[in-house]
Write an enzyme that holds these catalytic residues in place. Structure first.
Site, PDB file in Angstrom:
ATOM      1  N   CYS A 159      27.060  42.833  42.833  1.00  0.00           N
ATOM      2  CA  CYS A 159      26.940  44.284  42.898  1.00  0.00           C
ATOM      3  C   CYS A 159      28.088  44.906  43.671  1.00  0.00           C
ATOM      4  O   CYS A 159      28.612  44.325  44.617  1.00  0.00           O
ATOM      5  CB  CYS A 159      25.643  44.664  43.600  1.00  0.00           C
ATOM      6  SG  CYS A 159      24.217  43.823  42.934  1.00  0.00           S
TER       7      CYS A 159
ATOM      8  N   ARG B 215      33.686  42.263  39.604  1.00  0.00           N
ATOM      9  CA  ARG B 215      32.696  41.487  40.355  1.00  0.00           C
ATOM     10  C   ARG B 215      31.554  41.033  39.455  1.00  0.00           C
ATOM     11  O   ARG B 215      30.784  40.151  39.850  1.00  0.00           O
ATOM     12  CB  ARG B 215      32.122  42.347  41.492  1.00  0.00           C
ATOM     13  CG  ARG B 215      33.181  42.803  42.477  1.00  0.00           C
ATOM     14  CD  ARG B 215      32.685  43.963  43.317  1.00  0.00           C
ATOM     15  NE  ARG B 215      31.753  43.525  44.325  1.00  0.00           N
ATOM     16  CZ  ARG B 215      32.052  43.323  45.599  1.00  0.00           C
ATOM     17  NH1 ARG B 215      33.267  43.540  46.020  1.00  0.00           N
ATOM     18  NH2 ARG B 215      31.148  42.925  46.465  1.00  0.00           N
TER      19      ARG B 215
ATOM     20  N   ASN C 146      23.385  45.883  47.851  1.00  0.00           N
ATOM     21  CA  ASN C 146      23.961  44.623  47.393  1.00  0.00           C
ATOM     22  C   ASN C 146      23.289  43.516  48.206  1.00  0.00           C
ATOM     23  O   ASN C 146      23.189  43.631  49.420  1.00  0.00           O
ATOM     24  CB  ASN C 146      25.482  44.643  47.648  1.00  0.00           C
ATOM     25  CG  ASN C 146      26.144  43.382  47.153  1.00  0.00           C
ATOM     26  OD1 ASN C 146      25.514  42.550  46.525  1.00  0.00           O
ATOM     27  ND2 ASN C 146      27.430  43.241  47.423  1.00  0.00           N
TER      28      ASN C 146
ATOM     29  N   LYS D 101      35.743  26.146  32.972  1.00  0.00           N
ATOM     30  CA  LYS D 101      36.472  27.324  32.479  1.00  0.00           C
ATOM     31  C   LYS D 101      36.059  27.634  31.044  1.00  0.00           C
ATOM     32  O   LYS D 101      35.807  28.773  30.700  1.00  0.00           O
ATOM     33  CB  LYS D 101      37.991  27.104  32.509  1.00  0.00           C
ATOM     34  CG  LYS D 101      38.660  27.108  33.846  1.00  0.00           C
ATOM     35  CD  LYS D 101      38.815  28.468  34.489  1.00  0.00           C
ATOM     36  CE  LYS D 101      37.654  28.728  35.419  1.00  0.00           C
ATOM     37  NZ  LYS D 101      37.819  28.315  36.792  1.00  0.00           N
TER      38      LYS D 101
ATOM     39  N   GLU E  78      32.460  28.988  30.820  1.00  0.00           N
ATOM     40  CA  GLU E  78      32.319  30.316  31.424  1.00  0.00           C
ATOM     41  C   GLU E  78      32.779  31.441  30.506  1.00  0.00           C
ATOM     42  O   GLU E  78      32.134  32.475  30.413  1.00  0.00           O
ATOM     43  CB  GLU E  78      33.198  30.414  32.685  1.00  0.00           C
ATOM     44  CG  GLU E  78      32.594  29.833  33.911  1.00  0.00           C
ATOM     45  CD  GLU E  78      33.511  30.056  35.101  1.00  0.00           C
ATOM     46  OE1 GLU E  78      33.034  30.598  36.089  1.00  0.00           O
ATOM     47  OE2 GLU E  78      34.695  29.680  35.041  1.00  0.00           O
TER      48      GLU E  78
ATOM     49  N   HIS F  57      29.375   4.929  29.344  1.00  0.00           N
ATOM     50  CA  HIS F  57      28.050   4.731  29.951  1.00  0.00           C
ATOM     51  C   HIS F  57      27.055   5.793  29.505  1.00  0.00           C
ATOM     52  O   HIS F  57      26.053   6.027  30.182  1.00  0.00           O
ATOM     53  CB  HIS F  57      28.175   4.713  31.477  1.00  0.00           C
ATOM     54  CG  HIS F  57      29.021   3.589  31.979  1.00  0.00           C
ATOM     55  ND1 HIS F  57      28.624   2.272  31.908  1.00  0.00           N
ATOM     56  CD2 HIS F  57      30.263   3.579  32.507  1.00  0.00           C
ATOM     57  CE1 HIS F  57      29.578   1.500  32.397  1.00  0.00           C
ATOM     58  NE2 HIS F  57      30.586   2.272  32.760  1.00  0.00           N
TER      59      HIS F  57
ATOM     60  N   LYS G  84      31.596  37.707  40.204  1.00  0.00           N
ATOM     61  CA  LYS G  84      32.792  37.152  40.834  1.00  0.00           C
ATOM     62  C   LYS G  84      32.476  36.531  42.186  1.00  0.00           C
ATOM     63  O   LYS G  84      32.882  35.435  42.486  1.00  0.00           O
ATOM     64  CB  LYS G  84      33.835  38.262  40.979  1.00  0.00           C
ATOM     65  CG  LYS G  84      35.151  37.830  41.607  1.00  0.00           C
ATOM     66  CD  LYS G  84      35.901  36.887  40.690  1.00  0.00           C
ATOM     67  CE  LYS G  84      37.144  36.310  41.325  1.00  0.00           C
ATOM     68  NZ  LYS G  84      37.570  35.076  40.637  1.00  0.00           N
TER      69      LYS G  84
END
Ligand code: F6R
Length: 607
Positions: free
Chosen positions: A2, A27, A98, A483, A486, A502, A602
């Site tokens: 937030c 963010r 927040n 990466k 996401e 394995h 973020k």
């Protein structure tokens, strides 16, 4: 997470509040809202989804006023709907928050029993009602807030507006950052200095437990015990330019390409080029006496910790424990008397890492931090601050902060090795030389951008992708997979190359691309064997290696990406570039929101 902004201004604030929210979009958020105070009324506008929806709502129903608060919300309690969006309001007060109010349930039950009606499912709304009750009972805004803050458990940054006061806002922080900004006849509140960058450079960072009354004349700050206190006003250094994309299409792309410069910048403060030595900030702690180091972090920063473990053990012969922060503090870790605990974080605010840091501090550990935001809570609570100089990282997926962390950790590994008598002068000089070569090697890796963009269509249709790496490149396989998932939403996993047989090998077929990170060197042959095991089962391999490695094993691969031949110490920094670029271009090919991927924030300031 937030974002908060508040303005007590001399001109209309709605547009400026939305501008501030735009600077905090990075963010991560899923709804937004503003509330102004005008003519004894609270004027509230909210919208779910992107800021554009709030802008449309404000165009339909403008919010006049010289004073106001605004918020971007990343949902914790309650779905990302308009009714759960902040500001939350009663007749008397509106507020943005927040963090998390952990004891909101009993508070809500008690408020409901007292006849208060709730409009949302959020934890935040209880605070609005609690403050409102006090105001309705005749208390001043200051006394109302003073009465309510001790009732709240959890983490919060708050900005509160009052219907009957168009000349003041109140802010408070505990666990979540909040800054005060000073303008000409205006005063501001913000989650960070970036939010206020075009408004002012004069900033005060509130300390834990502080609360503040801001008016057009300035700010009055109080500590947890309600004593008025003075906190320094500092130059924020955050510029609006730092949070612009320039000629790049996305922040993530800009930040990937900034790496040669910011890594050089970071290394400059840890290396003495002329003396060819590593230099660390002074610390009142004998690094030579450490027997063990504990490293804790989350996400990409944790993968930097994994690489550091290889380096600290190899160069300094120092045993290292690593853990993700969310597990670490709840497993009752054994911490050696007088030991060193190291925390790695881009933001310096990640709630899990901060909680782990405080746990270690309480256990008597010396606290070192590698952080990118030098004014962050972790930076302020550390005994040894090892800053990265990556500049603001806006793309939600961490890129340049990671390579800068690795640069600092490599320097620290060499420093520890020297202190422990495991590295002589000549070896230290050689390490310094290798580190000095990093920016050029990063440039050479970036030169493959177009080629990687051209191969993105090979990966974009995949449902699953595997990444393999060995030794210090194994964490890079994990980072590559993180990466990709996401920002492109493709399921991806990283494995130590030798672990493939394995279990994960059962997943291999012609539809699962396998990205192999394998610089030539002593372990190369072994990785090639693992690659052959994949190929024998119809798997499609993308080999990322140097010219020697590609000459030896590139034939028959789906694609190859050639990296410069570098010393194994710096390979993890260099190999970060192709995995970042690959994820980036695959996401662009898929048309996802690269800089603000769904569901991600973020700086994760809740546990
Ligand atoms: C991944 C990413 C996250 C962060 C993690 C820790 O691209 O950005 O996994 O690395 O949330 O954040 P910091 O480093 O700010 O503590």
């Amino acid at each position: 997470m937030c974002g908060i902004i508040g303005i007590v201004g001399k001109e209309q604030v709605a547009d400026r509040l939305v501008d501030g929210l735009r600077r905090m979009e990075y963010r991560g958020y899923d709804s937004a809202g503003v509330c102004t105070v005008e003519g004894g009324q609270l004027i509230r506008r909210r919208a779910e989804g992107k800021l554009g929806n709030l802008v449309i709502e404000l165009a339909r129903n403008p919010a006049q006023g010289l004073i106001g608060i605004a918020h971007t919300r990343w949902a914790t309690h309650g779905a990302p709907t308009t009714s759960n969006a902040h500001p939350h309001a009663t007749e008397q007060v509106a507020l943005v928050h927040n963090g998390i109010i952990e004891n909101f349930k009993p508070l809500r039950e008690a408020l409901t029993a007292r006849g208060r009606k709730f409009e949302s499912e959020t934890d935040t709304e209880v605070v609005a009602h609690l403050v409102s009750e006090q105001v309705e009972a005749g208390l001043s805004p200051q006394d109302a807030v003073k009465a309510v803050l001790p009732q709240l458990r959890g983490a919060f940054a708050l900005a509160i507006a009052f219907r009957a006061h168009d000349d003041m806002l109140i802010g408070a922080r505990l666990g979540s950052p909040l800054v005060v900004g000073y303008g000409e006849g205006e005063t501001y509140l913000g989650s960070d200095a970036l939010a206020l960058a075009p408004l002012t450079q004069r900033i005060t960072y509130l300390e834990e437990g502080d609360w503040v009354v801001i008016t057009r004349e300035g700010a009055q700050i109080f500590d947890t015990d309600n004593n008025e206190v003075t906190r320094p006003i500092v130059a924020s250094g955050a510029t609006a330019a730092a949070i612009e994309k320039g000629n790049y299409r996305h922040f993530m792309q800009k930040e990937i390409f900034e790496q040669p410069v910011v890594v050089a910048q970071t290394l400059r403060s840890y290396l003495r080029r002329v003396e060819q030595t590593v230099a660390l900030p002074q610390i009142d702690f004998d690094l030579a006496s450490i027997n063990r180091v504990t490293i804790v972090a989350c996400g990409t920063s944790f993968y930097a910790a994994m690489v550091a473990k290889y380096w600290f053990e190899q160069f300094a012969r120092l045993p290292v424990d690593i853990d993700v922060a969310s597990e670490f503090r709840y497993r009752d870790p054994v911490l050696e008397e007088g030991g060193l605990s190291l925390f790695i974080s881009q933001s310096g605010e990640t709630a899990d890492t901060l909680a782990a840091l405080r746990h270690c501090k309480a256990a008597g550990q010396t606290i070192a931090v590698v952080v990118n935001v030098p004014t962050s809570t972790m930076a302020r609570e550390a005994d040894l601050l090892l800053p990265t100089h990556a500049g603001p990282e806006i793309g939600v997926a961490s890129t340049k902060a990671f390579t800068c962390q690795l640069a600092v950790l490599a320097a620290l590994a060499a420093h520890l090795a020297v202190k422990r008598g495991r590295m002589n002068r000549a070896e230290e000089a050689a390490i310094v030389e290798h580190l000095v070569e990093v920016p050029a090697a990063l440039n050479a890796a970036l030169a493959h951008d177009e080629e990687i963009a051209a191969m993105a269509h090979l990966i974009a249709p995949a449902r699953d992708v595997l990444y393999l790496g060995r030794g210090a490149d194994y964490p890079l396989a994990l980072e590559g997979a993180l990466k990709l998932k996401e920002i492109s939403y493709i399921h991806a996993e990283g494995y130590a190359s030798g672990e493939m047989k394995h279990g994960p090998i059962a997943l291999i077929d012609e539809l699962v691309p396998v990205i192999v990170l394998a610089p030539s060197g002593p372990l190369f042959e072994k990785t090639v064997s693992n690659m052959q095991e994949v190929r024998a089962r119809g798997g499609k391999v993308v080999l990322i290696s140097d010219a020697e490695g590609i000459a030896e094993a590139g034939e028959g691969c789906l694609a190859t990406i050639e990296m410069p031949k570098v010393h194994p110490l710096i390979a993890p920094l260099v190999y970060a570039v192709p995995v970042q670029l690959l994820a980036y271009h695959v996401a662009v090919a898929k048309g996802t929101d690269v800089d603000q991927p769904r569901n991600l924030a973020k700086s994760v300031t809740v546990e």
